[in-house]
Design an enzyme around this catalytic site. Structure first.
Site, short mmCIF file in Angstrom:
data_model
loop_
_atom_site.label_atom_id
_atom_site.label_comp_id
_atom_site.label_asym_id
_atom_site.label_seq_id
_atom_site.Cartn_x
_atom_site.Cartn_y
_atom_site.Cartn_z
N GLU A 247 5.63 -3.38 0.77
CA GLU A 247 5.62 -3.15 -0.68
C GLU A 247 4.89 -1.83 -0.91
O GLU A 247 3.65 -1.78 -0.84
CB GLU A 247 4.94 -4.31 -1.41
CG GLU A 247 5.65 -5.65 -1.25
CD GLU A 247 7.02 -5.67 -1.88
OE1 GLU A 247 7.31 -4.81 -2.75
OE2 GLU A 247 7.83 -6.54 -1.52
N GLY B 6 0.82 -1.21 0.00
CA GLY B 6 0.00 0.00 0.00
C GLY B 6 0.85 1.25 0.00
O GLY B 6 1.98 1.26 -0.49
N CYS C 263 1.31 0.43 -8.82
CA CYS C 263 2.42 0.98 -8.04
C CYS C 263 3.71 1.09 -8.85
O CYS C 263 4.59 1.87 -8.50
CB CYS C 263 2.67 0.13 -6.79
SG CYS C 263 3.05 -1.60 -7.14
N GLY D 67 2.24 2.49 5.48
CA GLY D 67 3.38 1.62 5.76
C GLY D 67 4.12 2.04 7.03
O GLY D 67 4.57 1.18 7.81
#
Length: 489
Positions: free
Chosen positions: A218, A196, A252, A201
């Site tokens: 990630e 995310g 992403c 994070g």
């Protein structure tokens, strides 16, 4: 909005404890058990393709082909790879040793970490939850999965299907938003895997630190794409158009902005216009192949940064809130400090910075955080290697975009603010495994151990030095003139 029932907060402690109990009972340890669960996960995807397509369309207006390329196809292949290779991945690795341990058996055992938590993301809600789960299952862990509530139809479907294909004692789903996730993070896990945004994070990592729980993050970042003036412009424009607007730019590793050498920008934009019409027709909103923004919050976020740009909108710019539609948009002459350059865009807007030299672009990239991906389009391999040598990123591709995610034998992950750790293929198994160093010694030949026991003596020191390490004298490093040969501790 799908009828996604959030897990009652009062149920969370019991679910966590049941998963812990299943692991402690050794339920997930046998390789045969793990393979059966992986087959179940494969079949969950394979046998419910139509339902998954429906949920994905409702969440993201995602075309079945994008679903196969970005989610279901990758997910099934991850299962197949793990089933085929699990025996090899899980076998002990024997290591070489010096003379002192020549008669022993030093090796590394691959053991499960325990009970792990996987928190998925909404942009690829199936793959980004189940792909890491493949590694966790293969490694022998019990797994708690938290799908993204922002993709509610997919989350609801997975919640319904998972108990039909995987052992309920070992693998569970909890649904919810901030409150439920906060409650989950109060518990002790043996590993947390999160996909995310960087902001969330940091919260995940802070919660994990309180429990001394290791994490894999990630994340993302502003992934640049360099376009050299020596490139085949039409091919580069076609591949970048596909890579940027796949899943409506909500990827992403999508190219977040282009760094184009001066002199080719007009031709490049002309080619992009042609390929956008090739892909999506004259009006992308009418195309079944073009996605939508996931919700109104993200729509308004993207519209705000687009409205505030000082660059020139040369393609697209149209928005329709009632359809969550933002046209494929290209903005030329974007400068550092522009609203489009503040943070990761995560949508179908592509800024172009025109530079006099690629070194100028390299200098700009290095002033920011390390991106998750970096793309280089050039016919000159030396130019590409020079950019790679002078930048940092989680991964890199020369002359294409996005394709690195689909190669399971390549580790996928970021560096610095774009992530911690990596996964895919064997790396997923390794991420959720503990490498347990182990030595097996014989109880015989005890006389050989005499030199290590007291009483100590100079003679024993001599023998130990001869056995333990190679006596080598190295000359001073001529390449490091700053080292003082006469320096003393």
């Amino acid at each position: 909005m799908a009828d996604l029932a959030y897990t009652p907060l009062s149920d969370i402690p019991q679910i966590v404890q049941e998963l812990r109990d299943s692991f402690n009972a050794g339920l997930t340890k046998p390789l045969s058990y793990r393979k059966e669960q992986l087959k179940g996960l494969h079949n969950l995807i394979d046998e419910n393709e139509s339902l998954i397509r429906e949920a994905s369309f409702l969440d993201l207006h995602k075309h079945p082909q994008e679903l196969v390329m970005g989610e279901t196809g990758i997910g099934k292949q991850e299962c197949v790879d793990a089933i085929k290779n699990l025996d090899k991945w899980a076998e002990p690795t024997y290591v070489k040793t010096g003379l002192i341990n020549k008669m022993d058996e030093p090796h590394v055992r691959k053991e499960p970490l325990g009970m792990v938590l996987i928190i998925g993301a909404w942009n690829y809600p199936l793959n980004l939850l189940l792909a890491p789960a493949v590694g966790a299952i293969a490694a022998g862990n019990t797994v708690l999965m938290k799908p993204s509530e922002v993709a509610p139809h997919t989350a609801a479907l997975l919640t319904k299907l998972l108990p039909k294909y995987l052992d309920h004692r070992s693998y569970r789903i909890i649904n919810g938003a901030v409150e439920e996730t906060t409650a989950i993070l109060e518990h002790k896990f043996d590993h947390i895997f999160y996909t995310g945004s960087g902001n969330i994070g940091r919260i995940i990592m802070g919660a994990a630190a309180k429990q001394l729980t290791p994490v894999t993050l990630e994340l993302g970042g502003k992934s640049p794409a360099f376009v050299s003036k020596d490139v085949e412009i039409d091919v580069a424009a076609r591949r970048l158009t596909w890579g940027k607007f796949f899943n409506c730019g909500q990827t992403c590793i999508a190219p977040d902005y282009l760094i184009v050498e001066r002199g080719i920008e007009e031709e490049f934009i002309k080619c992009m216009k042609a390929h956008l019409e090739e892909f999506y027709g004259a009006i992308a909103q009418d195309s079944r192949s073009y996605g939508r923004i996931v919700n109104r919050n993200h729509f308004h976020r993207l519209k705000k940064i687009l409205d505030n740009t000082k660059g020139d909108i040369v393609i697209g710019g149209d928005t329709k809130e009632d359809d969550l539609y933002i046209a494929p948009t290209v903005v030329l002459n974007v400068q550092p400090g522009d609203s489009l350059m503040d943070a990761e865009i995560f949508g179908p807007i592509l800024p172009i910075m025109v530079v006099n030299s690629l070194k100028e672009g390299v200098d700009y990239v290095n002033k920011g955080d390390q991106p998750l991906a970096l793309y280089i389009f050039s016919n000159n391999r030396q130019v590409a290697d020079s950019i790679l040598d002078n930048t940092r990123s989680g991964g890199a591709v020369i002359n294409d975009a996005l394709v690195q995610f689909g190669i399971s034998s390549l580790p996928f992950g970021g560096t610095g603010p774009s992530g911690i750790g990596n996964y895919h293929g064997q790396r997923s198994f390794d991420t959720f495994s503990h490498e347990r160093s182990t030595i097996v010694k014989s109880l015989g030949m005890e006389r050989l151990n005499t030199i290590r026991y007291p009483p100590y003596s100079d003679k024993k020191i001599g023998w130990i030095e001869w056995i333990m390490y190679d006596k080598i004298k190295y000359s001073a490093n001529a390449a490091n003139p700053g080292v003082d040969k006469e320096a003393k501790l």
